[in-house]
Scaffold this motif. Structure first.
Motif, PDB file in Angstrom:
ATOM      1  N   LYS A  90     -17.538  22.023  12.807  1.00 33.82           N
ATOM      2  CA  LYS A  90     -17.797  23.338  12.859  1.00 33.82           C
ATOM      3  C   LYS A  90     -16.944  24.199  13.802  1.00 33.82           C
ATOM      4  N   ASN A  91     -16.545  23.508  14.999  1.00 37.18           N
ATOM      5  CA  ASN A  91     -15.481  24.000  15.786  1.00 37.18           C
ATOM      6  C   ASN A  91     -13.859  23.984  15.493  1.00 37.18           C
ATOM      7  N   GLY A  92     -13.743  23.206  14.185  1.00 34.57           N
ATOM      8  CA  GLY A  92     -12.370  23.048  13.793  1.00 34.57           C
ATOM      9  C   GLY A  92     -11.946  21.964  13.435  1.00 34.57           C
ATOM     10  N   PRO A  93     -10.911  21.635  12.568  1.00 37.60           N
ATOM     11  CA  PRO A  93     -10.691  20.488  11.992  1.00 37.60           C
ATOM     12  C   PRO A  93     -10.330  19.399  13.064  1.00 37.60           C
ATOM     13  N   LYS A  94     -10.268  18.058  12.619  1.00 36.38           N
ATOM     14  CA  LYS A  94      -9.973  17.153  13.756  1.00 36.38           C
ATOM     15  C   LYS A  94      -8.972  16.240  13.051  1.00 36.38           C
ATOM     16  N   LYS A  95      -7.990  15.714  14.044  1.00 39.10           N
ATOM     17  CA  LYS A  95      -6.999  14.807  13.412  1.00 39.10           C
ATOM     18  C   LYS A  95      -7.293  13.373  13.608  1.00 39.10           C
ATOM     19  N   ALA A  96      -6.912  12.728  12.632  1.00 37.76           N
ATOM     20  CA  ALA A  96      -7.195  11.200  13.066  1.00 37.76           C
ATOM     21  C   ALA A  96      -6.344  10.573  14.223  1.00 37.76           C
ATOM     22  N   ILE A  97      -7.177   9.794  14.628  1.00 34.80           N
ATOM     23  CA  ILE A  97      -6.485   9.047  16.070  1.00 34.80           C
ATOM     24  C   ILE A  97      -5.557   7.940  15.676  1.00 34.80           C
ATOM     25  N   LEU A  98      -4.329   8.271  15.688  1.00 37.19           N
ATOM     26  CA  LEU A  98      -3.074   7.176  15.375  1.00 37.19           C
ATOM     27  C   LEU A  98      -2.605   6.604  16.448  1.00 37.19           C
ATOM     28  N   SER A  99      -2.353   5.250  16.243  1.00 36.46           N
ATOM     29  CA  SER A  99      -1.563   4.399  17.233  1.00 36.46           C
ATOM     30  C   SER A  99      -0.191   4.904  17.513  1.00 36.46           C
ATOM     31  N   SER A 100       0.233   5.302  16.526  1.00 38.69           N
ATOM     32  CA  SER A 100       1.689   5.614  16.091  1.00 38.69           C
ATOM     33  C   SER A 100       1.569   6.543  14.664  1.00 38.69           C
ATOM     34  N   SER A 101       2.704   7.463  15.118  1.00 48.35           N
ATOM     35  CA  SER A 101       2.714   8.454  13.713  1.00 48.35           C
ATOM     36  C   SER A 101       3.272   7.832  12.645  1.00 48.35           C
ATOM     37  N   ALA A 102       4.046   6.700  13.097  1.00 51.97           N
ATOM     38  CA  ALA A 102       4.711   5.790  11.668  1.00 51.97           C
ATOM     39  C   ALA A 102       3.620   4.824  11.127  1.00 51.97           C
ATOM     40  N   SER A 103       3.803   4.880   9.845  1.00 48.76           N
ATOM     41  CA  SER A 103       3.139   4.019   9.169  1.00 48.76           C
ATOM     42  C   SER A 103       3.828   2.689   9.222  1.00 48.76           C
ATOM     43  N   TRP A 104       3.047   1.638   9.217  1.00 44.70           N
ATOM     44  CA  TRP A 104       3.627   0.429   9.274  1.00 44.70           C
ATOM     45  C   TRP A 104       4.320   0.038  10.591  1.00 44.70           C
ATOM     46  N   SER A 105       3.830   0.669  11.556  1.00 44.75           N
ATOM     47  CA  SER A 105       4.449   0.567  12.898  1.00 44.75           C
ATOM     48  C   SER A 105       4.419  -0.798  13.493  1.00 44.75           C
ATOM     49  N   ASN A 122       0.727  -1.242   0.033  1.00 47.38           N
ATOM     50  CA  ASN A 122       0.148   0.211  -0.041  1.00 47.38           C
ATOM     51  C   ASN A 122       0.797   1.412  -0.130  1.00 47.38           C
ATOM     52  N   MET A 123       0.332   2.468  -0.167  1.00 45.79           N
ATOM     53  CA  MET A 123       1.089   3.742  -0.141  1.00 45.79           C
ATOM     54  C   MET A 123       0.633   4.180   1.200  1.00 45.79           C
ATOM     55  N   TRP A 124       1.588   4.146   1.956  1.00 42.74           N
ATOM     56  CA  TRP A 124       1.293   4.818   3.368  1.00 42.74           C
ATOM     57  C   TRP A 124       2.432   5.359   3.926  1.00 42.74           C
ATOM     58  N   CYS A 125       2.233   7.010   4.256  1.00 41.63           N
ATOM     59  CA  CYS A 125       3.342   7.493   4.679  1.00 41.63           C
ATOM     60  C   CYS A 125       3.108   7.933   6.261  1.00 41.63           C
ATOM     61  N   GLY A 182      10.690   6.434   7.524  1.00 36.75           N
ATOM     62  CA  GLY A 182       9.538   6.179   6.651  1.00 36.75           C
ATOM     63  C   GLY A 182      10.335   6.590   5.216  1.00 36.75           C
ATOM     64  N   ALA A 183       9.693   5.923   4.176  1.00 33.71           N
ATOM     65  CA  ALA A 183       9.810   6.411   2.832  1.00 33.71           C
ATOM     66  C   ALA A 183       8.597   6.920   2.534  1.00 33.71           C
ATOM     67  N   ARG A 184       8.518   8.222   2.492  1.00 30.55           N
ATOM     68  CA  ARG A 184       7.336   9.163   2.477  1.00 30.55           C
ATOM     69  C   ARG A 184       7.013   9.494   1.142  1.00 30.55           C
ATOM     70  N   TYR A 185       5.843   8.993   0.483  1.00 28.78           N
ATOM     71  CA  TYR A 185       5.145   9.462  -0.569  1.00 28.78           C
ATOM     72  C   TYR A 185       3.854  10.224  -0.405  1.00 28.78           C
ATOM     73  N   GLY A 186       2.918   9.468   0.384  1.00 27.70           N
ATOM     74  CA  GLY A 186       1.533   9.799   0.395  1.00 27.70           C
ATOM     75  C   GLY A 186       0.662   8.758   1.173  1.00 27.70           C
ATOM     76  N   HIS A 187      -0.711   9.088   1.238  1.00 28.40           N
ATOM     77  CA  HIS A 187      -1.449   8.104   1.834  1.00 28.40           C
ATOM     78  C   HIS A 187      -2.922   8.260   1.481  1.00 28.40           C
ATOM     79  N   LEU A 188      -3.764   7.065   1.670  1.00 28.84           N
ATOM     80  CA  LEU A 188      -5.259   7.422   1.531  1.00 28.84           C
ATOM     81  C   LEU A 188      -5.872   6.801   2.489  1.00 28.84           C
ATOM     82  N   ALA A 189      -5.127   6.779   3.846  1.00 25.28           N
ATOM     83  CA  ALA A 189      -5.842   5.958   5.012  1.00 25.28           C
ATOM     84  C   ALA A 189      -7.121   6.959   5.415  1.00 25.28           C
TER      85      ALA A 189
END
Length: 754
Positions: free
Chosen positions: A581-596, A202-205, A376-383
């Motif tokens: 409406k109160n502002g953007p939200k960030k995904a809840i990630l178990s790690s900031s690393a892809s493929w952790s 997959n493409m996942w950064c 990481g080898a950062r390219y992009g993601h669609l997660a």
């Protein structure tokens, strides 16, 4: 209204933001300053607070940053915009393009009404009503249906002009009419997508915000100082923490100017450089043995390939980077922990671009820098793109006929593989639009609908594109400005800006979710893509009941609500879209690393140096060196994006053209001297595809064998870099996007003083 707004700004601002930016641009400093300087200043916020309504918006352009925007409205008009501070990625700042949005909305050049051109290309436009426009279009659709027995003669050309999720309703509109012809694939990043899928499944950064943790950053073929300004603050922070920044690029970019080391690689030879680095890392025993043993497949075969075929000396000769530099950077990268590589999209726009990305991915795997925060080898993601695509998924009318058998409409953002049916759409490579229109028959393409795209500016071989458009029986374009594609259309339908509709946006780079609210009324007679689809559906059904299944819902808020699901809510930690409406939200990630968790999505479940899937798609199983396109002329022609535009968007505005007044071709001083060209001379740049006439600017920021022109649309100018870019395919892209990419930077040509 416009005059009132100018007056307010003049009264409040002794020195306007516009003039500040203009001055910085003139000094060449605009792109080299920290992104924080772009934040709206306190005096701007406080002065504009009284009596203003605020709305949440998101920049929908095809850009890494997908900024969360806060829009200030008074009496139904936008007063100003700023970046949302709630997002730690946007962090209160917009880029120079983002700050120009109010001018885009209120530009006097905006298309205000539906219009028809009496003879395509004549410029003889006249205003018509929406009812007249839809009458003409629906009559043509029914004529095609009667003549061909299907709607395969009706084609859709749509891509990245607006990435709001509800804009996939354009595809839904086409499905609701019947089986049609679709241009599939992407001109942007397909070779790299396939490469990362072959290697990792997959493409996942990593989250770009975790670059602050990196000890060593290689930006390879990307220029975030221009094209992802919000990412730069994380790179700056990492540098403050002691990280080294290495930039590898054929061009000395603004990002390269910020680097500890700039490496000029020969264009298209990134793969050779990466393999040379890999060879040195292996020879020095700097590989991560545990990571290789536990998490990879095919390392021994890759090592054997390197042993037999690659030397650092060879890599130096091919890539143009000295052996010493290759060895030094390889060792520094392998010893840093963590180390990361940002793989840009420009470097995969070659006939060997996918192979080069696989070679760079291999560096991250060799050193165990995958699955690691700050690595990481950062390219992009669609997660974060797991929406319902409710507007897109529409059923064909009963009795529709198309191609036989099951087919797949592939897109990197949304795959509608569909159920096995008797018929399907006809799919054609989006990167060969002109060729396909000219050669497709049984039935030929008769009607082309263009939305969220400007093929004359974005697509390839402009002269062939003109011939292709001349063949069509009808062209309908939905747009905001009279660009060259509109000039070659029969009917233009005015569409809303992002501030005139509801939708929702996510990024392919960061992990934030933003709502886009309707902040102002539709301007003039502009309508959103969804409103247009609903009106066309009503018109079709008024003529032939059951001829279009698209729901006749014109409220974009209703459509936006239907895109959310429990998965999205859970991923972003919200219970309702209204929380946005109160502002953007960030995904809840178990790690900031892809493929952790090191559970890769490949057939083996491991990182695959040796990919049977790659071989199945006609590539080498290993990330081997692939020779690039043979030069067919003296100079290589590069046509990257400018900081002032995204394709034909933004630079046509008078505000932006104050910064970027005219097109230029950049040439190395030595080459210019050899050609008798002085800085400021008018020159002719030409190749087998076409030619442009443009002013020369000498600079040693590029190599002697390179000519560089930035892609942009200048109002009232015929300049178009697509005069010089043909549609030769890149090596990869078919696997995940349905068609290969385009070797945009494998173009060659010559230059002559006029």
């Amino acid at each position: 209204m416009e005059g009132k707004r100018k007056k307010n700004i003049a009264e409040i601002c002794p020195v306007s933001r516009r003039n500040i930016l203009k001055g910085l641009a003139a000094a060449g400093a605009l792109a080299s300053i920290p992104a924080g300087l772009f934040k709206a200043e306190a005096w701007e916020r406080t002065k504009f607070q009284s009596g203003l309504k605020t709305f949440r918006n998101a920049c929908p352009r095809n850009c890494y940053d997908t900024c969360s925007i806060k829009t200030y409205v008074k009496d139904g008009a936008i007063e100003f915009v700023e970046g949302a501070k709630e997002s730690t990625f946007t962090d209160g700042a917009l880029c120079v393009k983002g700050f120009s949005y109010p001018r885009r909305v209120y530009s006097p050049d905006r298309i205000k009404y539906p219009m028809i051109q009496d003879k395509r290309g004549s410029g003889n436009w006249r205003r018509i009503s929406w009812d007249e426009a839809l009458n003409i279009i629906s009559d043509k659709i029914l004529e095609i249906q009667k003549k061909d027995g299907s709607l395969l003669g009706m084609a859709l050309d749509k891509y990245s002009g607006n990435f709001g999720i509800t804009h996939y309703g354009v595809e839904g509109m086409f499905s609701s009419l019947g089986y049609t012809t679709r241009f599939v694939g992407t001109p942007c990043w397909p070779a790299g997508i396939d490469a990362q899928n072959f290697d990792m499944g997959n493409m996942w950064c990593n989250d770009p915000e975790d670059m602050v943790k990196a000890k060593y950053i290689i930006v390879w073929g990307a220029n975030p100082a221009w094209n992802s300004v919000h990412s730069m603050k994380f790179i700056y922070k990492a540098q403050e923490n002691g990280a080294k920044l290495i930039v590898i690029d054929p061009v000395l970019t603004q990002t390269a100017a910020k680097a500890d080391t700039y490496i000029r690689v020969k264009t298209g030879q990134d793969g050779a450089l990466a393999l040379g680095m890999a060879k040195h890392i292996v020879e020095k025993g700097l590989v991560d043995k545990k990571f290789l043993a536990d998490n990879t497949k095919g390392y021994e075969e890759f090592k054997a390939y390197l042993d037999k075929n690659v030397t650092v000396k060879w890599a130096a000769k091919v890539s143009g980077v000295s052996e010493k530099v290759i060895r030094t950077v390889a060792e520094q990268y392998a010893k840093a922990d963590p180390a990361t590589i940002w793989i840009g999209y420009g470097m995969q726009r070659h006939t060997n671009g996918g192979a080069s990305v696989r070679a760079i991915d291999a560096l991250a795997a060799l050193t165990g820098n995958i699955g690691k925060e700050g690595g990481g080898a950062r390219y992009g993601h669609l997660a974060t793109w797991g929406f319902n695509y409710n507007a897109m998924v529409q059923k064909q009318p009963a009795g529709s006929k198309g191609y036989t058998g099951k087919d797949k409409i592939k897109s990197e953002f949304a795959n509608a593989e569909g159920e096995a049916t008797s018929y399907s759409d006809r799919t054609i490579n989006i990167n060969k639009i002109a060729e396909s229109i000219l050669t497709t028959n049984e039935p030929p393409i008769r009607l082309l609908w263009v939305a969220c795209k400007n093929p004359f500016a974005q697509d390839f071989d402009r002269n062939k594109m003109k011939k292709a458009f001349d063949k069509l029986e009808m062209v309908v374009t939905v747009d905001q400005f009279f660009n060259e594609t509109v000039q070659n259309s029969d009917i233009v339908l005015p569409c809303t800006t992002l501030f005139e509709e509801y939708t929702v946006n996510v990024s392919y780079w960061h992990y934030w979710l933003s709502i886009n609210e309707k902040a102002i009324p539709n301007q003039y007679e502009a309508k959103s893509d969804l409103e247009i689809a609903a009106l066309l559906s009503a018109k079709m059904n008024s003529k032939v009941q059951g001829s279009c299944t698209f729901p006749q819902i014109t409220d974009t808020k209703v459509w936006m609500e239907k895109e959310f699901n429990d998965g999205i809510y859970k991923f972003f930690g919200i219970s309702s879209w209204e929380e946005l409406k109160n502002g953007p939200k960030k995904a809840i990630l178990s790690s900031s690393a892809s493929w952790s968790d090191k559970k890769f999505a490949t057939p083996s479940g491991k990182y695959e140096f040796k990919s049977d899937l790659a071989k199945e798609y006609g590539h080498t199983a290993l990330p081997e060196y692939k020779e690039g396109r043979k030069p067919y002329n003296k100079f290589r022609i590069l046509t990257p994006h400018t900081q002032f535009a995204l394709h034909s968007q933004f630079n046509n505005l008078d505000y932006m053209q104050e910064f970027n007044k005219e097109p230029l071709v950049y040439i190395n001083p030595a080459s210019a001297k050899a050609k008798g060209i002085k800085d400021g001379d008018m020159v002719r740049v030409f190749n087998k595809t076409g030619e442009v006439k443009v002013k020369a600017r000498t600079t040693d920021n590029i190599a002697a064998d390179v000519l560089l022109m930035y892609e942009a649309w200048y109002k009232d100018s015929s300049f178009n870099v697509q005069e010089l870019v043909d549609d030769t395919s890149s090596d990869m892209g078919t696997f995940k996007t349905g068609a290969p990419g385009v070797a945009i930077h494998d173009q060659f040509g010559d230059i002559m003083k006029i």
